[in-house]
Design an enzyme around this catalytic site. Structure first.
Site, PDB file in Angstrom:
ATOM      1  N   GLU A 144       0.821  -0.961  -0.024  1.00 48.54           N
ATOM      2  CA  GLU A 144       0.143   0.218   0.153  1.00 48.54           C
ATOM      3  C   GLU A 144       0.980   1.195   0.157  1.00 48.54           C
ATOM      4  OE1 GLU A 144      -3.613   2.207   2.670  1.00 48.54           O
ATOM      5  OE2 GLU A 144      -2.498   0.644   3.602  1.00 48.54           O
ATOM      6  N   ARG A 158       5.808 -13.496   9.796  1.00 47.26           N
ATOM      7  CA  ARG A 158       6.257 -11.674   9.856  1.00 47.26           C
ATOM      8  C   ARG A 158       7.926 -11.492  10.597  1.00 47.26           C
ATOM      9  NH1 ARG A 158       2.270  -6.872  11.635  1.00 47.26           N
ATOM     10  NH2 ARG A 158       4.948  -5.777  11.519  1.00 47.26           N
ATOM     11  N   LYS A 214       2.903  -0.034  10.447  1.00 48.28           N
ATOM     12  CA  LYS A 214       2.938   1.900   9.156  1.00 48.28           C
ATOM     13  C   LYS A 214       1.885   2.651  10.436  1.00 48.28           C
ATOM     14  CE  LYS A 214       2.730   1.191   5.122  1.00 48.28           C
ATOM     15  NZ  LYS A 214       2.524   0.346   4.193  1.00 48.28           N
TER      16      LYS A 214
END
Length: 716
Positions: free
Chosen positions: A214, A435, A445
């Site tokens: 994104e 992750r 983020k």
């Protein structure tokens, strides 16, 4: 000579006692008489037995595991025994009661040991014995007992445990060596340090992966792992296709700046997608698919407020709008599309389930109304699909065969499959991987954006930030970044990584190519006069790197006046022989100090060159700079600490409470004349100070600014 073999995957409470007793034998003799071998296995197979440890002495039969093994080592080397042998044997046997991983089972024995150690420094007698080492090793190797000891609730036992460790630093060294060798052997099993044979389905039909960031921020190291894994499977493992798709579905957060930065960072990491696309390229198709789902009764419009919707989904309660007519749902969707005041109140939800045990399946939102201008499509659209809807749809449209994504999406995998089935679209295989988490590091983020917006950091490329640009600015090389991430592999095991391993990997890349330079800390630098030096200053060409002639040479200036670090000068003794690096030995003939009794600083030195001295025999090898024959370069050396103080930030933690108040440390210095020619991005080593990356070269009236590059030896 004898040999101790240890299966390092076995219980450490079985391994540490014989390891320490064998190490004590070696510590007590001039040379190592017990060879210690570490095997990366759970058990050793010897004479038909499966054992954790094995002790061999010459041609004698081996001894296996347990208290008997410790006693046999002592029998082979009786000098490690104390005077009270029977008492030692008693405690060696009693240590077996401390091996259970059930706290209730060991609680009584721990209390007895605590009482025994009242007014005692050692378990038996008045000196360290194998009884101390055996019991200490069992406790250190039992994770339950060790965790309890760290709470310090048993005062005497805790005091004794710390005393044994602190008084015998070789104990920690041996345990670290065992663990390090185990890690090294595990890594050596594969070139990448991880297995990529994860049996992806249907690879014979071709492999197409995608990386869908994104564009609402800069890539961080977690994104880098996703990108590199997708690239590896597409281009190296299967010779397939990698798609880069910008998931640009939220005009409130996205900017072209972020989009361009992501593309640049990927290129810098050596990732070359075969095709670049945008979710916004498919807004028309996605809108049509949503209309189709509404018409088929698979989606509905809802104006339930956010808090109520969240509670209803949690409690498994249906929305009042769930059974609205197709006509009403289409009407509301049209209002959303127009971005009207009425439209912004509504969203579209997939009609999957009200009370599915997997809450991700409880009628998720698939479209929202947002009247803001989109950075690519302008004002054409006022409705935007959610990631949960557009990701499976566009994956299928674009021909993605395998969606590799982090494990936090696992609960949404059934939802992903449902979307494709509901629209009769081609199935896509999913593989979850863990992750990458690091201690004292945020990879959210949203939280990173908050740090930028609040001025906690300088920007997205702040060297304290876990962004690709941040760690690059700190001094990470692309080769090391790729190696470290690929060594983690596509495993599903979630771990909290330590940055020291990350930076240790980087050191392997920079050490062979970093030119060596010299810098002296400016504050309280000591001027030394050098007897025997030429009266007139002169320079000589010296290699920039002692083991890499390809780096060329540098100018080293010599004169009777040199600068030395205050920290070094304080360690000198009268008439001591030291080595001036790149020059030779010198004798310390005079040490001058401050007349102020409150000031312990050295104010001057007189050295006498002794170039015929043996540099191999001196204890102190110091850096220095001539004040004549060159123009010294002002530098600012900057080191950093973690932005947050807690190893792992939980979801309900207030990050502001864990902000590190001081994370930046600047030291003014003077460097050799060659530093004037360095450029931004150059990586060097200031000898005995560490590796540095040039953030700002020398400029008129401004010092050169260099950032310290961690090497894995510190926690910064």
């Amino acid at each position: 000579m004898s040999k101790l073999n240890l299966a390092v995957k076995a219980s450490q409470s079985s391994l540490i006692p014989p390891l320490l007793v064998a190490a004590l034998v070696n510590e007590s003799t001039a040379k190592s008489t017990v060879t210690i071998s570490f095997e990366d296995v759970e058990t050793l197979k010897s004479d038909g037995q499966n054992v954790a440890a094995e002790f061999e002495v010459g041609d004698d039969p081996s001894t296996f595991g347990g208290a008997g093994l410790v006693k046999n080592i002592a029998e082979a080397y009786p000098f490690v025994r104390g005077k009270l042998e029977a008492n030692e044997d008693e405690w060696i046997s009693r240590a077996n009661d401390l091996t259970a991983l059930d706290f209730k089972a060991i609680e009584g024995s721990l209390s007895e040991l605590d009482s025994h150690l009242t007014l005692r420094s050692y378990i038996v007698g008045y000196a360290l014995t194998i009884a101390d080492l055996n019991v200490w090793g069992v406790l250190r190797g039992n994770r339950v007992a060790y965790a309890y000891l760290k709470k310090d609730q048993l005062v005497n036992l805790g005091r004794w445990f710390r005393f044994i460790e602190e008084a015998n630093p070789w104990i920690t060294t041996m345990i670290d060596q065992m663990n390090a060798q185990a890690r090294d052997k595990k890594t050596a099993k594969s070139k990448e340090g991880a297995s990529y044979d994860i049996a992806l389905q249907d690879t014979e039909k071709g492999v197409v992966t995608r990386f869908p960031p994104e564009p609402s921020g800069y890539l961080h190291i977690g994104h880098a792992k996703a990108a590199l894994l997708n690239d590896y499977f597409a281009h190296e493992k299967y010779k397939g296709t990698l798609l880069l798709r910008f998931d640009d579905t939220n005009p409130a957060k996205e900017k072209e700046e972020f989009q361009d930065a992501i593309a640049e960072d990927l290129e810098m990491m050596g990732i070359k997608p075969d095709k670049t696309s945008y979710t916004s390229d498919y807004f028309d198709e996605l809108y049509d698919y949503c209309v189709r789902m509404i018409k088929e009764g698979k989606a509905y419009a809802d104006d339930t407020d956010q808090l109520t919707m969240r509670k209803q989904r949690w409690d498994g309660v249906a929305s009042e709008r769930r059974d609205a007519s197709v006509k009403a749902n289409l009407s509301h969707f049209e209002e959303m599309k127009n971005g009207s005041d009425e439209g912004v109140r509504w969203c579209i939800r997939a009609k999957i389930s009200v009370d599915n045990p997997n809450k991700a399946m409880r009628d998720p939102v698939i479209y929202r109304c947002n009247p803001l201008t989109h950075h690519r499509t302008g004002d054409k659209w006022k409705v935007y699909p959610t990631y949960d809807f557009c990701c499976p749809v566009v994956d299928s449209i674009e021909g993605v065969t395998h969606a590799l994504r982090t494990i936090e999406y696992r609960d949404r995998n059934p939802q992903y499959d449902w979307m494709l089935e509901a629209l009769d679209l081609r199935k896509v295989h999913i593989w979850d991987f863990a992750r990458m988490n690091f201690i004292k590091t945020l990879l959210s983020k949203r939280k990173l954006t908050k740090f930028v917006d609040q001025g906690v950091v300088w920007g997205w490329d702040d060297p304290r930030f876990p962004t690709v640009r941040g760690i690059r600015r700190r001094g990470m090389t692309i080769g090391a970044l790729r190696e470290f991430i690929l060594k983690q592999g596509p495993s599903r095991n979630i771990v909290n990584l330590d940055w020291t391993i990350f930076w240790a990997t980087n050191k392997k890349y920079i050490d062979p190519i970093a030119p060596r330079h010299t810098a002296i800390t400016k504050e309280n630098a000591v001027t030394a006069s050098v007897r025997g030096a030429r009266a007139a200053a002169y320079t000589e060409d010296k290699p920039k790197h002692g083991k890499n002639a390809d780096l060329g040479t540098k100018k080293v200036a010599y004169s009777p006046k040199i600068l030395i670090d205050q920290e070094d000068a304080k360690t000198f003794k009268q008439d001591e022989e030291i080595t001036l690096m790149n020059w030779g030995n010198a004798l310390v003939r005079k040490i001058s100090g401050s007349l102020n009794p409150m000031n312990s600083n050295i104010t001057g030195l007189e050295l006498e060159l002794h170039l015929q001295g043996d540099v191999k025999k001196t204890e102190k090898k110091i850096t220095w700079l001539s004040t004549e024959g060159q123009e010294l370069v002002p530098v600012e050396m900057v080191d950093f600490d973690y932005l947050i103080t807690k190893d792992k930030i939980e979801e309900d933690d207030n990050v502001d409470e864990f902000l590190n108040p001081k994370t930046e440390f600047r030291t003014e210095g003077l460097a050799d004349c060659n530093v004037a020619g360095l450029k931004e991005g150059d990586i060097i080593q200031f000898e005995r100070k560490g590796y540095f990356r040039v953030d700002r070269p020398l400029a008129r009236g401004k010092p050169a600014v260099l950032f310290n590059i961690p090497t894995g030896k510190t926690n910064k």
